[in-house]
Each structure stands twice: as C-alpha cells, then as structure tokens.
Design a protein around this motif. Sequence first.
Motif, short mmCIF file in Angstrom:
data_model
loop_
_atom_site.label_atom_id
_atom_site.label_comp_id
_atom_site.label_asym_id
_atom_site.label_seq_id
_atom_site.Cartn_x
_atom_site.Cartn_y
_atom_site.Cartn_z
N CYS A 205 -11.40 4.54 3.27
CA CYS A 205 -11.18 5.93 2.82
C CYS A 205 -10.98 6.02 1.31
CB CYS A 205 -10.00 6.55 3.54
SG CYS A 205 -10.15 6.60 5.32
N GLY A 206 -11.70 5.20 0.55
CA GLY A 206 -11.59 5.23 -0.90
C GLY A 206 -10.47 4.37 -1.47
N TRP A 207 -9.75 3.65 -0.61
CA TRP A 207 -8.66 2.79 -1.06
C TRP A 207 -9.17 1.38 -1.27
CZ3 TRP A 207 -3.04 3.74 -0.37
CH2 TRP A 207 -2.76 5.08 -0.12
N LEU A 208 -8.57 0.70 -2.22
CA LEU A 208 -8.85 -0.72 -2.46
C LEU A 208 -7.60 -1.37 -3.02
CD1 LEU A 208 -9.21 -1.32 -5.79
CD2 LEU A 208 -11.25 0.05 -5.39
N PHE B 59 -4.69 -8.18 -8.45
CA PHE B 59 -3.26 -8.34 -8.71
C PHE B 59 -2.42 -7.81 -7.55
CE2 PHE B 59 -5.48 -7.91 -12.76
CZ PHE B 59 -5.15 -9.14 -13.33
N GLY B 60 -3.08 -7.22 -6.56
CA GLY B 60 -2.39 -6.68 -5.39
C GLY B 60 -2.07 -5.21 -5.46
N LEU B 61 -2.39 -4.54 -6.58
CA LEU B 61 -2.10 -3.12 -6.74
C LEU B 61 -3.14 -2.29 -5.99
CD1 LEU B 61 -0.31 -0.99 -8.14
CD2 LEU B 61 -1.85 -1.14 -10.11
N SER B 62 -2.68 -1.28 -5.26
CA SER B 62 -3.57 -0.40 -4.51
C SER B 62 -4.03 0.78 -5.37
CB SER B 62 -2.86 0.14 -3.27
OG SER B 62 -2.66 -0.89 -2.35
N GLU C 293 0.82 -1.21 0.00
CA GLU C 293 0.00 0.00 0.00
C GLU C 293 0.85 1.26 0.00
OE1 GLU C 293 -0.49 -2.66 1.89
OE2 GLU C 293 -2.52 -3.30 1.46
N ALA C 294 2.18 1.10 0.02
CA ALA C 294 3.07 2.26 0.04
C ALA C 294 2.99 3.06 -1.26
CB ALA C 294 4.51 1.83 0.30
N ILE C 295 2.43 2.47 -2.30
CA ILE C 295 2.21 3.19 -3.55
C ILE C 295 0.83 2.80 -4.07
CG2 ILE C 295 3.29 1.48 -5.05
CD1 ILE C 295 4.36 3.94 -6.67
N SER C 296 0.13 3.78 -4.63
CA SER C 296 -1.19 3.51 -5.17
C SER C 296 -1.42 4.39 -6.39
CB SER C 296 -2.27 3.77 -4.12
OG SER C 296 -2.25 5.13 -3.73
#
Length: 161
Positions: free
Chosen positions: A106-109, A113-116, A75-78
């Motif tokens: 908070c709008g994150w998913l 593939f594991g990408l945030s 999650e360090a990059i999205s």
Amino acid sequence: MTEAPKIVTTLWFNFNAEEAVGFYTSLFKDSKVLAVTRYTDAGPGPAGSVLTCEFQLAGQRFIALNGGPEFPFTEAISLTVNCETQGEVDELWNKLTANGGRPVQCGWLQDRFGLSWQIVPTVLPELLKTLPPEKASRVTQAMLKMVKLDIAALKRAAEGG
C-alpha cells in the motif's frame, strides 16, 4: 542564527545516523545537514563520533541520534512523501528500497536503515476525498492490492476499470 522550530522529529539510529542523513539529504531538494554534535569523553559513544545530526528534508527539520541498538525503528511511525508523478514515486521507491530496503504494501516501504516510508501519489488522497463513495471504495480496494502505488491503476479503478 535561525530560530529552532517548536517541534522537531528525532530519529534514533544504532550508530549510522551520519550515513543515513547523507543518504536522505541526497534524495530531496531543499535538504541539507544543519549541525553535527559529537560524543565527548563522557560517552556513551566513542569520543569524537557523531552523537546527533540536525538536518532538513524538503525544508522539514529532523534530528538523527546515534543512540545504539536499544530502540530499533518499527512501522508504528513512518515518513510520508507526497509525489506528483509516477516518475517521482518510482524514483523514490527504487532509491529507498535499494541496498537492503524492502517493499511492504500500500505504498509503504522500509529503507536499509529500518525507517518506514509511505510513498504516496498526491492523486490518491484527492480521489478519496472528492469521488462518490462507490468510486472511492474501488480506489481503496485497488490500493490495498498494490505494493508500490500506481497512479494509472488508481485512476482506472476510479472509473470502474
């Protein structure tokens, strides 16, 4: 031939970059695969398999690299997607969390593939920039309680409801 941009984000996948790129380019207008390179006999992947896919999403260029399992996404990059309507928020949210993706908050998913990703209605930063601090604080507090962001609820929070 189009000149390469100075900076391009590279996304490291296990060995499913081509599948991920096909999925991502299906989600956004002005998206396409630009080039594919393949492993040779020198490896480390099987000869002929995809090494990289250069692609664009909504006009922005990326490279997907099949590098193996050594470096998983965190999650360090999205990637942030600015959405004009709740319908757009809902559609992208549903597609990106389908088939193994998962909501965060908070709008994150995180996609399958594991990408945030951050799916952000454009009204949110506008409210936070333009409202008096008291109202902006209510909007922030409302957002912090949400998983998928809700435009109507953010606007109600701004008004004190």
